[in-house]
Design a protein around this motif. Structure first.
Motif, mmCIF file in Angstrom:
data_model
loop_
_atom_site.group_PDB
_atom_site.id
_atom_site.type_symbol
_atom_site.label_atom_id
_atom_site.label_comp_id
_atom_site.label_asym_id
_atom_site.label_seq_id
_atom_site.Cartn_x
_atom_site.Cartn_y
_atom_site.Cartn_z
ATOM 1 N N GLY A 180 0.892 -1.378 -0.115
ATOM 2 C CA GLY A 180 0.070 0.018 -0.056
ATOM 3 C C GLY A 180 0.836 1.255 -0.201
ATOM 4 O O GLY A 180 0.623 2.161 -0.668
ATOM 5 N N ILE A 181 1.890 1.310 0.838
ATOM 6 C CA ILE A 181 2.782 2.290 0.523
ATOM 7 C C ILE A 181 3.308 2.488 -0.819
ATOM 8 O O ILE A 181 3.530 3.634 -1.167
ATOM 9 N N PHE A 182 3.793 1.533 -1.030
ATOM 10 C CA PHE A 182 4.281 1.318 -2.467
ATOM 11 C C PHE A 182 3.641 2.188 -3.531
ATOM 12 O O PHE A 182 4.146 3.044 -4.004
ATOM 13 N N LEU A 183 2.261 1.647 -3.458
ATOM 14 C CA LEU A 183 1.627 2.209 -4.585
ATOM 15 C C LEU A 183 1.291 3.619 -4.193
ATOM 16 O O LEU A 183 1.193 4.507 -5.254
ATOM 17 N N ALA A 184 0.942 4.134 -2.986
ATOM 18 C CA ALA A 184 0.738 5.389 -2.823
ATOM 19 C C ALA A 184 1.969 6.348 -3.076
ATOM 20 O O ALA A 184 1.901 7.501 -3.515
ATOM 21 N N ASP A 185 3.171 5.739 -2.727
ATOM 22 C CA ASP A 185 4.325 6.724 -2.952
ATOM 23 C C ASP A 185 4.404 6.883 -4.392
ATOM 24 O O ASP A 185 5.379 7.724 -4.879
ATOM 25 N N GLY A 186 4.025 5.692 -5.307
ATOM 26 C CA GLY A 186 4.387 5.985 -6.706
ATOM 27 C C GLY A 186 3.698 7.153 -7.464
ATOM 28 O O GLY A 186 4.295 7.808 -8.307
ATOM 29 N N PHE A 187 2.664 7.797 -6.937
ATOM 30 C CA PHE A 187 2.040 8.924 -7.227
ATOM 31 C C PHE A 187 2.885 9.923 -7.054
ATOM 32 O O PHE A 187 2.895 11.051 -7.772
ATOM 33 N N VAL A 188 3.487 10.022 -5.913
ATOM 34 C CA VAL A 188 4.305 11.106 -5.645
ATOM 35 C C VAL A 188 5.678 11.129 -6.240
ATOM 36 O O VAL A 188 6.246 12.261 -6.672
ATOM 37 N N VAL A 189 6.293 10.075 -6.760
ATOM 38 C CA VAL A 189 7.370 9.889 -7.424
ATOM 39 C C VAL A 189 7.053 10.489 -8.934
ATOM 40 O O VAL A 189 8.052 11.295 -9.368
ATOM 41 N N MET A 190 5.935 10.056 -9.502
ATOM 42 C CA MET A 190 5.653 10.669 -10.729
ATOM 43 C C MET A 190 5.467 12.359 -10.478
ATOM 44 O O MET A 190 5.879 12.953 -11.804
ATOM 45 N N SER A 191 4.981 12.855 -9.459
ATOM 46 C CA SER A 191 5.016 14.292 -9.437
ATOM 47 C C SER A 191 6.220 14.903 -9.415
ATOM 48 O O SER A 191 6.810 15.894 -10.052
ATOM 49 N N GLY A 192 7.373 14.085 -8.766
ATOM 50 C CA GLY A 192 8.545 14.530 -8.518
ATOM 51 C C GLY A 192 9.338 14.504 -10.035
ATOM 52 O O GLY A 192 10.142 15.374 -10.553
ATOM 53 N N LEU A 193 8.965 13.363 -10.996
ATOM 54 C CA LEU A 193 9.497 13.438 -12.340
ATOM 55 C C LEU A 193 8.967 14.633 -13.185
ATOM 56 O O LEU A 193 9.626 15.383 -13.808
#
Length: 329
Positions: A180-193
């Motif tokens: 669950g943490i991995f999925l939620a954090d994926g969105f944040v990483v894409m924002s960083g990109l």
């Protein structure tokens, strides 16, 4: 209830140990961000990852301050869903961590301009500049954050942010906590990109934006594995199915030398139609080799199957989890 009985829980060693570990975990995690993540624009998810993204747009606002902005609604959710006792620990952890990060940031950088730029060349007067070793920096950051989160979650608290999202997904959707943490954090990483890699909102695209995104994904995965290690241990127990005609010496070995018990299961050979007792035995991973050697010594013709026992509860193994207890997997 008298005043003495109210004070007893606060005077117990377990009470103090819980809060010491929570604050220690928050400090380790905060230091991981300040020393190994924020200066290099890694975006390892969570509210602080989003804080790094927004700091690139609004450099006058520290990463920890953005953490406060995101954590308040998530903390209110934790209080509502998981109850006051759990919520109190989460509130303390979530308020302590961003403040610790802001204070440490000001201590390790020489002035306000450096705090805004987060230039690693200025970190501790250049003594901790790892710009040429980003993979090492990524791994160190993941380990520090994972250890810190693991210490906090073991005390049935969270550091706020996507920890709470992971818990909500585990509670209501049956998704593993670390997943669950991995999925939620994926969105944040894409924002960083988008912001750091492509320069959206800043006008300054990073030349190695794609590499920073890949490092960030690696960091999320590595830190989630560290959290899982902190919660569930280094390895699974092992389950052995043993078919042998020498039960007495095997029984003596299991009870007296291993100091364990086992279970007999009735089994029937498909070819011979012979009914025999099969031994069902659970041991720790480090005991498997010892059992294998002993079986070979007692009965070289024995048939043995060894497989992973993902979780083992009961005497000599794990205690049954409490209701709403956080589990990594």
């Amino acid at each position: 209830m008298d005043a003495k009985s109210l004070l007893e829980p606060m005077c117990s060693w377990a009470w103090w140990r819980t809060w010491v570990l929570i604050l220690l975990g928050c400090s380790i995690m905060g230091a991981g961000f300040v020393l190994f993540i924020n200066p290099y624009n890694f975006v390892p998810g969570g509210v602080y990852g989003m804080g790094i993204v927004l700091h690139n747009i609004f450099p006058s606002v520290q990463v920890g301050t953005f953490g406060y902005m995101f954590d308040v609604p998530l903390m209110l959710t934790a209080l509502w869903i998981f109850g006051g006792h759990f919520g109190t620990r989460t509130v303390v952890a979530a308020f302590y961590t961003p403040g610790f990060m802001n204070i440490l940031t000001r201590l390790v950088y020489p002035d306000q301009a450096a705090v805004e730029s987060l230039d690693p060349a200025l970190l501790l007067n250049g003594h901790l500049d790892l710009s040429n070793d980003l993979l090492l920096t990524c791994i160190m950051g993941a380990v520090w954050v994972g250890i810190g989160q693991g210490l906090v979650v073991r005390q049935q608290a969270t550091t706020g942010g996507t920890d709470i999202v992971g818990m909500l997904l585990q509670k209501f959707c049956g998704i593993k906590f670390s997943t669950g943490i991995f999925l939620a954090d994926g969105f944040v990483v894409m924002s960083g990109l988008a912001v750091i890699g492509f320069g959206l909102g800043t006008g300054e695209a990073s030349s190695n934006g794609w590499m920073l995104t890949l490092y960030s994904l690696l960091m999320i995965y590595a830190s989630s594995r560290v959290v899982a290690y902190m919660l569930d241990g280094a390895s699974y127990d092992k389950l052995l199915f043993i078919i042998s005609d020498h039960h007495d010496p095997l029984k003596k070995f299991i009870i007296e030398e291993l100091d364990r018990s086992a279970t007999y299961i009735k089994s029937k050979g498909m070819y011979t139609d012979t009914v025999r007792d099969m031994i069902f035995l659970v041991v720790s991973r480090k005991e498997v080799r010892q059992v294998q050697h002993k079986i070979k010594e007692i009965d070289p013709r024995a048939f043995v199957v060894v497989t992973d026992a993902y979780e083992t509860f009961g005497e000599g193994f794990k205690q049954f989890p409490e209701k709403n207890e956080i589990q990594a997997e």
